[in-house]
Motif scaffolding. Structure first.
Motif, PDB file in Angstrom:
ATOM      1  N   GLU A 167       1.065  -0.873  -0.148  1.00 49.16           N
ATOM      2  CA  GLU A 167       0.158  -0.128  -0.075  1.00 49.16           C
ATOM      3  C   GLU A 167       1.099   0.970  -0.550  1.00 49.16           C
ATOM      4  O   GLU A 167       0.044   2.865  -0.624  1.00 49.16           O
ATOM      5  CB  GLU A 167      -1.248   0.066   1.167  1.00 49.16           C
ATOM      6  CG  GLU A 167      -0.335   0.357   2.794  1.00 49.16           C
ATOM      7  CD  GLU A 167       0.433  -0.700   3.132  1.00 49.16           C
ATOM      8  OE1 GLU A 167       1.332  -0.735   4.125  1.00 49.16           O
ATOM      9  OE2 GLU A 167       0.776  -2.205   2.430  1.00 49.16           O
ATOM     10  N   LEU A 168       2.168   1.472   0.333  1.00 44.73           N
ATOM     11  CA  LEU A 168       2.598   2.205   0.746  1.00 44.73           C
ATOM     12  C   LEU A 168       3.803   3.031  -0.733  1.00 44.73           C
ATOM     13  O   LEU A 168       4.322   4.112  -1.012  1.00 44.73           O
ATOM     14  CB  LEU A 168       4.246   2.125   1.817  1.00 44.73           C
ATOM     15  CG  LEU A 168       3.495   1.825   3.049  1.00 44.73           C
ATOM     16  CD1 LEU A 168       4.641   1.543   4.103  1.00 44.73           C
ATOM     17  CD2 LEU A 168       2.456   3.192   3.609  1.00 44.73           C
ATOM     18  N   ASN A 169       3.863   1.828  -1.718  1.00 49.06           N
ATOM     19  CA  ASN A 169       3.958   2.375  -3.111  1.00 49.06           C
ATOM     20  C   ASN A 169       5.111   2.749  -3.211  1.00 49.06           C
ATOM     21  O   ASN A 169       5.800   3.647  -3.831  1.00 49.06           O
ATOM     22  CB  ASN A 169       3.333   3.120  -4.227  1.00 49.06           C
ATOM     23  CG  ASN A 169       1.589   1.913  -4.377  1.00 49.06           C
ATOM     24  OD1 ASN A 169       1.713   1.719  -4.219  1.00 49.06           O
ATOM     25  ND2 ASN A 169       0.877   2.865  -3.921  1.00 49.06           N
ATOM     26  N   GLY A 170       6.643   2.171  -2.151  1.00 49.39           N
ATOM     27  CA  GLY A 170       7.613   2.406  -1.572  1.00 49.39           C
ATOM     28  C   GLY A 170       8.803   3.288  -3.398  1.00 49.39           C
ATOM     29  O   GLY A 170       9.800   3.355  -3.424  1.00 49.39           O
ATOM     30  N   TYR A 171       8.138   1.791  -4.859  1.00 48.69           N
ATOM     31  CA  TYR A 171       8.747   2.940  -5.633  1.00 48.69           C
ATOM     32  C   TYR A 171       8.990   3.805  -6.567  1.00 48.69           C
ATOM     33  O   TYR A 171       9.349   4.343  -7.596  1.00 48.69           O
ATOM     34  CB  TYR A 171       8.337   1.513  -6.898  1.00 48.69           C
ATOM     35  CG  TYR A 171       7.458   1.328  -7.067  1.00 48.69           C
ATOM     36  CD1 TYR A 171       6.428   2.165  -7.908  1.00 48.69           C
ATOM     37  CD2 TYR A 171       6.033   0.604  -6.479  1.00 48.69           C
ATOM     38  CE1 TYR A 171       5.361   2.314  -7.711  1.00 48.69           C
ATOM     39  CE2 TYR A 171       4.599   0.168  -6.918  1.00 48.69           C
ATOM     40  CZ  TYR A 171       4.708   1.512  -7.537  1.00 48.69           C
ATOM     41  OH  TYR A 171       2.733   1.111  -7.837  1.00 48.69           O
ATOM     42  N   ASN A 172       7.404   4.422  -6.010  1.00 48.54           N
ATOM     43  CA  ASN A 172       7.052   5.571  -6.455  1.00 48.54           C
ATOM     44  C   ASN A 172       8.326   6.661  -7.014  1.00 48.54           C
ATOM     45  O   ASN A 172       8.997   6.695  -5.287  1.00 48.54           O
ATOM     46  CB  ASN A 172       5.613   6.609  -5.467  1.00 48.54           C
ATOM     47  CG  ASN A 172       4.953   6.034  -5.964  1.00 48.54           C
ATOM     48  OD1 ASN A 172       3.631   6.342  -5.597  1.00 48.54           O
ATOM     49  ND2 ASN A 172       4.256   5.282  -7.297  1.00 48.54           N
ATOM     50  N   GLY A 173       8.612   7.508  -7.760  1.00 45.85           N
ATOM     51  CA  GLY A 173       9.597   8.986  -7.467  1.00 45.85           C
ATOM     52  C   GLY A 173      10.934   7.808  -8.205  1.00 45.85           C
ATOM     53  O   GLY A 173      11.677   8.228  -9.227  1.00 45.85           O
ATOM     54  N   TYR A 174      11.085   6.517  -8.038  1.00 52.43           N
ATOM     55  CA  TYR A 174      12.388   5.662  -8.379  1.00 52.43           C
ATOM     56  C   TYR A 174      11.949   5.106  -9.590  1.00 52.43           C
ATOM     57  O   TYR A 174      12.999   4.892 -10.805  1.00 52.43           O
ATOM     58  CB  TYR A 174      13.034   4.835  -6.811  1.00 52.43           C
ATOM     59  CG  TYR A 174      13.222   5.651  -6.313  1.00 52.43           C
ATOM     60  CD1 TYR A 174      14.731   5.721  -5.488  1.00 52.43           C
ATOM     61  CD2 TYR A 174      12.287   4.914  -5.014  1.00 52.43           C
ATOM     62  CE1 TYR A 174      15.078   6.018  -4.607  1.00 52.43           C
ATOM     63  CE2 TYR A 174      12.511   5.970  -3.809  1.00 52.43           C
ATOM     64  CZ  TYR A 174      13.840   5.911  -3.556  1.00 52.43           C
ATOM     65  OH  TYR A 174      14.062   6.595  -2.359  1.00 52.43           O
ATOM     66  N   SER A 178      14.546   0.196 -11.433  1.00 48.65           N
ATOM     67  CA  SER A 178      15.082  -1.138 -11.577  1.00 48.65           C
ATOM     68  C   SER A 178      13.550  -2.904 -11.203  1.00 48.65           C
ATOM     69  O   SER A 178      13.548  -3.034 -11.801  1.00 48.65           O
ATOM     70  CB  SER A 178      16.084  -1.575 -11.964  1.00 48.65           C
ATOM     71  OG  SER A 178      16.449  -2.756 -10.833  1.00 48.65           O
ATOM     72  N   VAL A 179      13.370  -2.231  -9.866  1.00 51.03           N
ATOM     73  CA  VAL A 179      12.218  -2.963  -9.306  1.00 51.03           C
ATOM     74  C   VAL A 179      11.081  -3.517 -10.245  1.00 51.03           C
ATOM     75  O   VAL A 179      10.911  -4.502  -9.520  1.00 51.03           O
ATOM     76  CB  VAL A 179      11.561  -2.386  -7.728  1.00 51.03           C
ATOM     77  CG1 VAL A 179      10.583  -0.653  -8.450  1.00 51.03           C
ATOM     78  CG2 VAL A 179      11.253  -3.309  -7.207  1.00 51.03           C
ATOM     79  N   LEU A 180      11.115  -2.323 -11.254  1.00 53.62           N
ATOM     80  CA  LEU A 180       9.560  -2.930 -11.814  1.00 53.62           C
ATOM     81  C   LEU A 180       9.852  -4.025 -13.108  1.00 53.62           C
ATOM     82  O   LEU A 180       8.970  -5.178 -12.818  1.00 53.62           O
ATOM     83  CB  LEU A 180       9.854  -1.538 -13.203  1.00 53.62           C
ATOM     84  CG  LEU A 180       8.845  -0.418 -12.447  1.00 53.62           C
ATOM     85  CD1 LEU A 180       9.212   0.293 -13.827  1.00 53.62           C
ATOM     86  CD2 LEU A 180       8.039  -0.125 -12.169  1.00 53.62           C
ATOM     87  N   TRP A 181      11.803  -4.685 -13.220  1.00 54.88           N
ATOM     88  CA  TRP A 181      11.344  -6.069 -13.472  1.00 54.88           C
ATOM     89  C   TRP A 181      11.084  -7.416 -12.304  1.00 54.88           C
ATOM     90  O   TRP A 181      10.404  -8.328 -12.984  1.00 54.88           O
ATOM     91  CB  TRP A 181      13.644  -6.199 -14.075  1.00 54.88           C
ATOM     92  CG  TRP A 181      13.708  -7.914 -14.373  1.00 54.88           C
ATOM     93  CD1 TRP A 181      14.829  -7.580 -13.834  1.00 54.88           C
ATOM     94  CD2 TRP A 181      13.030  -8.406 -15.684  1.00 54.88           C
ATOM     95  NE1 TRP A 181      14.882  -9.263 -14.395  1.00 54.88           N
ATOM     96  CE2 TRP A 181      14.227  -9.010 -15.722  1.00 54.88           C
ATOM     97  CE3 TRP A 181      12.509  -8.465 -16.282  1.00 54.88           C
ATOM     98  CZ2 TRP A 181      14.072 -10.257 -16.182  1.00 54.88           C
ATOM     99  CZ3 TRP A 181      12.209  -9.090 -17.563  1.00 54.88           C
ATOM    100  CH2 TRP A 181      12.621 -10.102 -17.803  1.00 54.88           C
ATOM    101  N   ILE A 207       2.690   3.629 -12.240  1.00 55.82           N
ATOM    102  CA  ILE A 207       3.203   4.289 -12.644  1.00 55.82           C
ATOM    103  C   ILE A 207       3.807   4.911 -13.667  1.00 55.82           C
ATOM    104  O   ILE A 207       3.538   4.931 -14.897  1.00 55.82           O
ATOM    105  CB  ILE A 207       4.202   2.691 -13.455  1.00 55.82           C
ATOM    106  CG1 ILE A 207       3.815   1.644 -11.833  1.00 55.82           C
ATOM    107  CG2 ILE A 207       5.567   2.740 -13.587  1.00 55.82           C
ATOM    108  CD1 ILE A 207       3.906  -0.490 -12.155  1.00 55.82           C
ATOM    109  N   THR A 208       4.939   6.035 -13.467  1.00 51.20           N
ATOM    110  CA  THR A 208       5.512   6.855 -13.863  1.00 51.20           C
ATOM    111  C   THR A 208       5.392   6.590 -16.188  1.00 51.20           C
ATOM    112  O   THR A 208       5.970   5.166 -16.091  1.00 51.20           O
ATOM    113  CB  THR A 208       6.654   7.498 -14.296  1.00 51.20           C
ATOM    114  OG1 THR A 208       6.809   8.001 -12.804  1.00 51.20           O
ATOM    115  CG2 THR A 208       7.057   8.446 -14.533  1.00 51.20           C
TER     116      THR A 208
END
Length: 537
Positions: free
Chosen positions: A214-221, A246-249, A321-322
């Protein structure tokens, strides 16, 4: 550069004034900086060498000027201060439950315990099994520009920033703890395991998302990753942000292969990260090239482009996601386009080239691709019809060439071509791309011949029957004819005309029922003969 980054992390007060900032930019984790420092230990000044040595010294951390907190579960010891540079301040110093310990410290300990339990429950090995230490030893300190870090070879040491908010506290504890878990698979278990620095950060970011979805820590990166799709998937810059995106991978792997997929990759006894991943994919009915190509499409259909219609799917949180950056956008046509050097795709890098149809476009879109033959390429096309997206792949040969025609171009609003470099080494892979609307495209696809003699080669005095195959990639043509000619004095064209009649879109026809007939004179000189074949409609 290594010395400066290490000094920022370990002794920020020793920085020259020109490198000090009132509000420094933060990176997720200092592990990459620690790795660089340890790799260049002999070149660093004595004060930094001492700090690196002290990181592994548990006794020095438990000095009299630090307070200690133990979690009720007994797996975590936290050392902290209430005064001095490392002292907790503001809300992080408060003890609202009157337990005798700051809530910040208690929460940090509990977050580590929670993450540890979840990792173990998912089948990951507890890193404490690789050391004589019975607890994770956490030091809270002031850090300049990082949220936390671990020593590169430790199984139990974590350093945390004293000024994190609660969400950062949750995400960073799970991030750093998983770095310790990763050390089990690269050192302790006897197998090499994936060793890429980029994949360690990719996986720790993924661990954050697994525990705190729920925190979406990837936001910004994710923005740093998506804004530079031409960079290699495995690109890593110490102190940079791309590797965290690269967490998206790993999110892609998790969503396509299940909860255990990332762990299974870490369990693979292969040190090369890409090789370990390919081994996993192969054992599960796929391969790295196909999955990376599909991942490229998932990265495209994000942000404002995510609508769930693309046939290969999209991220569960695609809208959050951006959106991936477009390399070039044009309207009407794009002829002989090559990206600027700084946007040419590196190995495991991609481009997205978009063509808007515009007004007055012809009925079909010709797509021609000429890639550097020293690289392996995949080529995808995403088609856009209002809010509906679809796509297909264009075969690319060993020379890096690909070709197709998108029919009914007038029914689309736009198309995006996605060149993908699937090679695992190299940079700045060059290509030339043309996108041109056309009405008609009739091509000679194949030529076959038979001779009247005993062997299969044309000889003087023999007759040749020539059969050609034509293909229509454009609109239907009602009356197609063919003609063959030659200026060779030893050649007589006995029947140089043939009629194909009507040929539909994407249809092939041959003149097998009406071949060209060629006679070779008895005194013809040996050597090549040139023929011209003309198709008319």
């Amino acid at each position: 550069a290594v010395e400066l980054k290490t000094r920022v992390l370990l002794i920020p007060e020793s920085l020259p004034d020109r490198y000090k900032f009132a509000e420094p930019d933060f990176i997720r984790c200092g592990l990459g900086i620690i790795d660089d420092a340890e790799d260049n230990y002999d070149q660093l000044p004595a004060d930094l060498q001492l700090e690196l040595d002290n990181m592994q010294d548990d006794t020095g951390i438990q000095s009299s000027n630090r307070l200690t907190y133990f979690t009720p579960e007994g797996n975590v010891q936290i050392n902290y201060q209430m005064t001095g540079t490392d002292g907790l301040t503001g809300g992080n110093a408060q003890d609202n439950d009157n337990s005798g310990y700051p809530d910040y410290v208690e929460n940090m300990g509990q977050y580590i315990e929670d993450a540890l339990a979840l990792f173990i429950n998912a089948g990951w090995i507890n890193p404490l099994t690789c050391t004589s230490n019975t607890m994770f030893l956490v030091t809270i300190e002031y850090q300049e520009g990082t949220y936390g870090y671990v020593p590169g070879s430790s199984y139990h040491r974590i350093y945390m920033h004293k000024g994190l908010n609660d969400n950062q506290n949750k995400l960073t504890t799970s991030h750093e703890l998983h770095h310790l878990v990763q050390h089990v698979y690269t050192s302790c278990d006897g197998d090499p395991g994936p060793s890429g620095s980029w994949y360690r950060e990719c996986t720790s970011m993924w661990a954050e998302e697994v525990i705190y979805d729920e925190l979406n820590g990837y936001n910004g990166y994710d923005q740093d990753f998506q804004n530079e799709p031409y960079r290699s998937l495995d690109y890593f810059e110490s102190g940079g942000l791309y590797q965290y995106g690269s967490v998206l991978w790993n999110l892609y792997i998790h969503e396509n292969f299940g909860d255990s997929a990332v762990k299974n990759i870490w369990e693979t006894p292969i040190s090369g990260t890409i090789s370990a991943q390919n081994n996993y994919f192969t054992n599960n009915g796929s391969n790295f090239t196909d999955e990376f190509s599909k991942f490229s499409a998932w990265c495209y259909f994000t942000g404002y482009r995510s609508n769930g219609t693309y046939y290969e799917g999209e991220f569960e949180e695609a809208s959050n996601i951006t959106a991936a950056a477009i390399t070039r956008s044009a309207t009407g046509a794009l002829v002989n386009y090559t990206p600027p050097t700084n946007k040419l795709p590196d190995h495991l890098g991609v481009n997205y080239v978009k063509l808007n149809r515009g007004s007055g476009a012809a009925d079909n879109l010709l797509i021609q691709f000429d890639g550097d033959g020293n690289y392996n390429w995949n080529l995808k096309v995403f088609t856009h019809q209002g809010s509906f997206d679809d796509g297909f792949e264009i075969p690319v040969d060993l020379n890096g060439d690909g070709f197709t025609v998108l029919n009914n171009w007038s029914s689309y609003t736009a198309a995006t071509v996605n060149p993908i470099v699937t090679s695992t080494t190299g940079s700045n892979a060059n290509y030339i791309l043309s996108l041109i609307s056309i009405n008609n495209l009739l091509m000679l696809n194949d030529i076959e011949f038979s001779v009247s003699g005993e062997n299969s080669y044309p000889d003087p005095g023999e007759t040749i029957s020539v059969i050609i195959t034509i293909a229509n990639y454009g609109n239907t043509l009602s009356s197609v004819t063919g003609q063959i000619e030659s200026n060779n004095s030893g050649i007589t064209i006995t029947d140089g005309a043939t009629t194909f009649g009507e040929i539909g879109t994407n249809q092939e026809l041959t003149n097998a029922d009406d071949p060209f007939i060629i006679d070779i004179s008895d005194d013809a000189e040996a050597g090549p003969a040139v023929f011209d074949i003309t198709l008319s409609f």
